[in-house]
Design a protein around this motif. Sequence first.
Motif, PDB file in Angstrom:
ATOM      1  N   ARG A   1       0.445  -0.871   0.119  1.00 21.49           N
ATOM      2  CA  ARG A   1       0.014   0.088  -0.144  1.00 21.49           C
ATOM      3  C   ARG A   1       0.751   1.485   0.084  1.00 21.49           C
ATOM      4  NH1 ARG A   1      -3.141  -3.771   3.676  1.00 21.49           N
ATOM      5  NH2 ARG A   1      -2.665  -2.188   4.988  1.00 21.49           N
ATOM      6  N   ALA A   2       1.963   1.071   0.952  1.00 22.73           N
ATOM      7  CA  ALA A   2       2.424   2.236   0.616  1.00 22.73           C
ATOM      8  C   ALA A   2       3.535   2.679  -0.457  1.00 22.73           C
ATOM      9  CB  ALA A   2       4.075   2.281   1.905  1.00 22.73           C
ATOM     10  N   LEU A   3       4.093   1.549  -1.180  1.00 23.01           N
ATOM     11  CA  LEU A   3       4.757   1.468  -2.443  1.00 23.01           C
ATOM     12  C   LEU A   3       3.856   2.850  -3.227  1.00 23.01           C
ATOM     13  CD1 LEU A   3       6.723  -1.870  -2.268  1.00 23.01           C
ATOM     14  CD2 LEU A   3       7.106   0.402  -2.658  1.00 23.01           C
ATOM     15  N   LEU A   4       1.910   2.005  -3.211  1.00 20.94           N
ATOM     16  CA  LEU A   4       1.757   2.244  -4.209  1.00 20.94           C
ATOM     17  C   LEU A   4       0.762   3.947  -3.750  1.00 20.94           C
ATOM     18  CD1 LEU A   4      -1.099  -0.984  -4.541  1.00 20.94           C
ATOM     19  CD2 LEU A   4      -0.282   0.129  -6.095  1.00 20.94           C
ATOM     20  N   ARG A   5       0.747   3.820  -3.019  1.00 21.30           N
ATOM     21  CA  ARG A   5       0.640   5.829  -2.396  1.00 21.30           C
ATOM     22  C   ARG A   5       1.435   6.693  -2.853  1.00 21.30           C
ATOM     23  NH1 ARG A   5      -1.947   3.278   2.505  1.00 21.30           N
ATOM     24  NH2 ARG A   5       0.537   3.088   3.525  1.00 21.30           N
ATOM     25  N   ALA A   6       3.482   5.828  -3.271  1.00 22.92           N
ATOM     26  CA  ALA A   6       4.086   6.194  -3.708  1.00 22.92           C
ATOM     27  C   ALA A   6       4.297   6.862  -5.035  1.00 22.92           C
ATOM     28  CB  ALA A   6       5.662   6.237  -3.542  1.00 22.92           C
ATOM     29  N   LEU A   7       4.087   5.369  -5.958  1.00 26.68           N
ATOM     30  CA  LEU A   7       3.564   5.411  -7.224  1.00 26.68           C
ATOM     31  C   LEU A   7       2.718   6.787  -7.882  1.00 26.68           C
ATOM     32  CD1 LEU A   7       3.584   3.072  -9.721  1.00 26.68           C
ATOM     33  CD2 LEU A   7       1.596   3.733  -8.992  1.00 26.68           C
ATOM     34  N   LEU A   8       1.467   6.595  -7.034  1.00 24.79           N
ATOM     35  CA  LEU A   8       0.302   7.859  -7.703  1.00 24.79           C
ATOM     36  C   LEU A   8       0.788   9.069  -7.288  1.00 24.79           C
ATOM     37  CD1 LEU A   8      -2.600   6.227  -6.955  1.00 24.79           C
ATOM     38  CD2 LEU A   8      -1.225   6.599  -9.436  1.00 24.79           C
ATOM     39  N   GLU A   9       2.016   9.835  -5.902  1.00 27.38           N
ATOM     40  CA  GLU A   9       2.399  10.664  -5.941  1.00 27.38           C
ATOM     41  C   GLU A   9       3.657  10.992  -7.005  1.00 27.38           C
ATOM     42  OE1 GLU A   9       4.426  13.649  -2.015  1.00 27.38           O
ATOM     43  OE2 GLU A   9       4.115  11.129  -1.923  1.00 27.38           O
ATOM     44  N   ARG A  10       4.542   9.697  -7.313  1.00 25.49           N
ATOM     45  CA  ARG A  10       5.236  10.397  -8.945  1.00 25.49           C
ATOM     46  C   ARG A  10       4.625  10.176  -9.513  1.00 25.49           C
ATOM     47  NH1 ARG A  10       8.078   6.385  -6.577  1.00 25.49           N
ATOM     48  NH2 ARG A  10       7.206   4.442  -7.785  1.00 25.49           N
ATOM     49  N   TYR A  11       3.314   9.830 -10.148  1.00 22.09           N
ATOM     50  CA  TYR A  11       3.109   9.691 -11.460  1.00 22.09           C
ATOM     51  C   TYR A  11       1.373  10.776 -10.932  1.00 22.09           C
ATOM     52  CZ  TYR A  11       6.092   6.453 -12.539  1.00 22.09           C
ATOM     53  OH  TYR A  11       7.808   5.479 -13.231  1.00 22.09           O
ATOM     54  N   HIS A  12       1.723  11.920 -11.135  1.00 19.83           N
ATOM     55  CA  HIS A  12       1.108  13.204 -10.519  1.00 19.83           C
ATOM     56  C   HIS A  12       0.136  13.724 -11.723  1.00 19.83           C
ATOM     57  CE1 HIS A  12       3.099  16.266 -11.531  1.00 19.83           C
ATOM     58  NE2 HIS A  12       4.194  15.480 -11.113  1.00 19.83           N
TER      59      HIS A  12
ATOM     60  N   MET B   1      -9.363   8.144  -2.238  1.00 23.53           N
ATOM     61  CA  MET B   1      -8.953   8.917  -2.182  1.00 23.53           C
ATOM     62  C   MET B   1      -7.601   8.526  -0.992  1.00 23.53           C
ATOM     63  SD  MET B   1     -12.254  10.820  -0.517  1.00 23.53           S
ATOM     64  CE  MET B   1     -13.031  12.383  -1.399  1.00 23.53           C
ATOM     65  N   SER B   2      -7.940   7.540  -0.430  1.00 24.01           N
ATOM     66  CA  SER B   2      -6.615   6.406   0.157  1.00 24.01           C
ATOM     67  C   SER B   2      -5.901   6.239  -0.352  1.00 24.01           C
ATOM     68  CB  SER B   2      -7.001   5.801   0.877  1.00 24.01           C
ATOM     69  OG  SER B   2      -6.332   4.567   1.607  1.00 24.01           O
ATOM     70  N   VAL B   3      -5.675   5.845  -1.777  1.00 26.50           N
ATOM     71  CA  VAL B   3      -4.675   5.586  -2.111  1.00 26.50           C
ATOM     72  C   VAL B   3      -3.895   6.484  -2.674  1.00 26.50           C
ATOM     73  CG1 VAL B   3      -5.006   4.871  -4.655  1.00 26.50           C
ATOM     74  CG2 VAL B   3      -3.592   4.088  -3.676  1.00 26.50           C
ATOM     75  N   LYS B   4      -4.499   7.414  -3.484  1.00 27.51           N
ATOM     76  CA  LYS B   4      -4.074   9.070  -3.612  1.00 27.51           C
ATOM     77  C   LYS B   4      -3.535  10.397  -2.535  1.00 27.51           C
ATOM     78  CE  LYS B   4      -6.866   9.103  -7.963  1.00 27.51           C
ATOM     79  NZ  LYS B   4      -7.623   9.915  -9.030  1.00 27.51           N
TER      80      LYS B   4
ATOM     81  N   MET C   1     -10.798  16.767   0.949  1.00 30.27           N
ATOM     82  CA  MET C   1     -12.012  17.347   1.941  1.00 30.27           C
ATOM     83  C   MET C   1     -12.895  17.529   2.039  1.00 30.27           C
ATOM     84  SD  MET C   1      -9.208  19.132   5.071  1.00 30.27           S
ATOM     85  CE  MET C   1      -8.612  18.187   6.281  1.00 30.27           C
ATOM     86  N   VAL C   2     -13.152  18.431   0.956  1.00 28.20           N
ATOM     87  CA  VAL C   2     -14.709  19.015   0.598  1.00 28.20           C
ATOM     88  C   VAL C   2     -14.871  17.696  -0.271  1.00 28.20           C
ATOM     89  CG1 VAL C   2     -15.616  20.107  -1.716  1.00 28.20           C
ATOM     90  CG2 VAL C   2     -13.963  21.343   0.245  1.00 28.20           C
ATOM     91  N   THR C   3     -14.222  17.377  -1.138  1.00 25.00           N
ATOM     92  CA  THR C   3     -14.780  16.437  -1.879  1.00 25.00           C
ATOM     93  C   THR C   3     -15.187  15.117  -1.034  1.00 25.00           C
ATOM     94  OG1 THR C   3     -13.638  16.365  -3.789  1.00 25.00           O
ATOM     95  CG2 THR C   3     -13.767  14.380  -3.668  1.00 25.00           C
ATOM     96  N   LEU C   4     -14.252  14.345   0.004  1.00 26.11           N
ATOM     97  CA  LEU C   4     -14.790  13.415   1.215  1.00 26.11           C
ATOM     98  C   LEU C   4     -16.322  13.963   1.665  1.00 26.11           C
ATOM     99  CD1 LEU C   4     -14.795  10.938   2.874  1.00 26.11           C
ATOM    100  CD2 LEU C   4     -13.308  11.942   4.114  1.00 26.11           C
TER     101      LEU C   4
ATOM    102  N   MET D   1      -3.219  18.761   8.477  1.00 22.41           N
ATOM    103  CA  MET D   1      -4.276  18.868   7.783  1.00 22.41           C
ATOM    104  C   MET D   1      -4.265  17.370   9.129  1.00 22.41           C
ATOM    105  SD  MET D   1      -5.398  21.329   5.192  1.00 22.41           S
ATOM    106  CE  MET D   1      -3.993  21.517   4.100  1.00 22.41           C
ATOM    107  N   GLY D   2      -3.968  15.818   9.616  1.00 26.22           N
ATOM    108  CA  GLY D   2      -4.202  14.954   9.379  1.00 26.22           C
ATOM    109  C   GLY D   2      -4.087  14.108   8.731  1.00 26.22           C
ATOM    110  N   SER D   3      -3.439  13.145   9.396  1.00 26.11           N
ATOM    111  CA  SER D   3      -3.017  12.139   7.974  1.00 26.11           C
ATOM    112  C   SER D   3      -4.303  11.293   7.317  1.00 26.11           C
ATOM    113  CB  SER D   3      -2.628  10.432   8.874  1.00 26.11           C
ATOM    114  OG  SER D   3      -3.664   9.495  10.095  1.00 26.11           O
ATOM    115  N   MET D   4      -4.227  10.134   6.368  1.00 24.26           N
ATOM    116  CA  MET D   4      -5.768  10.132   5.309  1.00 24.26           C
ATOM    117  C   MET D   4      -6.181   9.317   6.549  1.00 24.26           C
ATOM    118  SD  MET D   4      -6.627  10.878   2.792  1.00 24.26           S
ATOM    119  CE  MET D   4      -8.424  10.775   2.686  1.00 24.26           C
ATOM    120  N   ARG D   5      -6.185   8.769   7.363  1.00 22.24           N
ATOM    121  CA  ARG D   5      -6.373   7.523   8.038  1.00 22.24           C
ATOM    122  C   ARG D   5      -7.371   8.460   9.436  1.00 22.24           C
ATOM    123  NH1 ARG D   5      -3.179   2.456  11.223  1.00 22.24           N
ATOM    124  NH2 ARG D   5      -3.913   2.332   9.028  1.00 22.24           N
ATOM    125  N   SER D   6      -6.797   9.849   9.730  1.00 21.00           N
ATOM    126  CA  SER D   6      -7.154   9.976  10.895  1.00 21.00           C
ATOM    127  C   SER D   6      -8.531  10.894  10.358  1.00 21.00           C
ATOM    128  CB  SER D   6      -5.807  11.450  11.323  1.00 21.00           C
ATOM    129  OG  SER D   6      -5.575  12.832  10.723  1.00 21.00           O
TER     130      SER D   6
END
Length: 175
Positions: free
Chosen positions: A72-83, A107-110, A120-123, A156-161
């Motif tokens: 999951r961490a690798l996938l989050r980094a991948l999407l950050e890299r390919y913005h 939202m979580s993976v992004k 936050m507005v979208t959520l 502004m808080g982690s995605m989890r929070s």
Amino acid sequence: MNELAELEEWIAVLDACVEPIATRPVDLTDPDWVRKMREGPHPLDEAGIRPAAEAALRDVLSSYVEGPEQVRALLRALLERYHSFCWATTLPFEPTPQGFRQQLLEMSVKDHGGDTRDMMVTLNGLCEQARDTGVDIRPLLLEVADFSSDVDKYGMGSMRSILLRAAGREPVGLW
């Protein structure tokens, strides 16, 4: 990990296709710039890659759910890299529990996307839409929070929070 390398290669190609559209200047002095943006083609359609991009995002979400935290961490980094890919590629919302869950996973993976405030507005809007169609959002928010990052990227808080706050049925905001 070989599957992740192949997925990254695929996303890199898609990112390169949509990047010129994502980084194209917008003339903010044009009084009709917002209308032109809304009425223009979706970036994935303009690039001619919508089916491939949506399939790649579905594969990302599948790996995200099935994999351990390291994946999951690798996938989050991948999407950050390919913005550019991340910015342009979303899956359509279906007002069902599975559709709501899919949007939360996206939202979580992004992991905040380009702007936590926009996320936050979208959520908040997504939660309202799901509630209006009778979806019990709390268990889904709690489930996806377990997949999400604990890193507070922008103060502004982690995605989890953020997802956990939303599970408390409070609007997610900075206040």
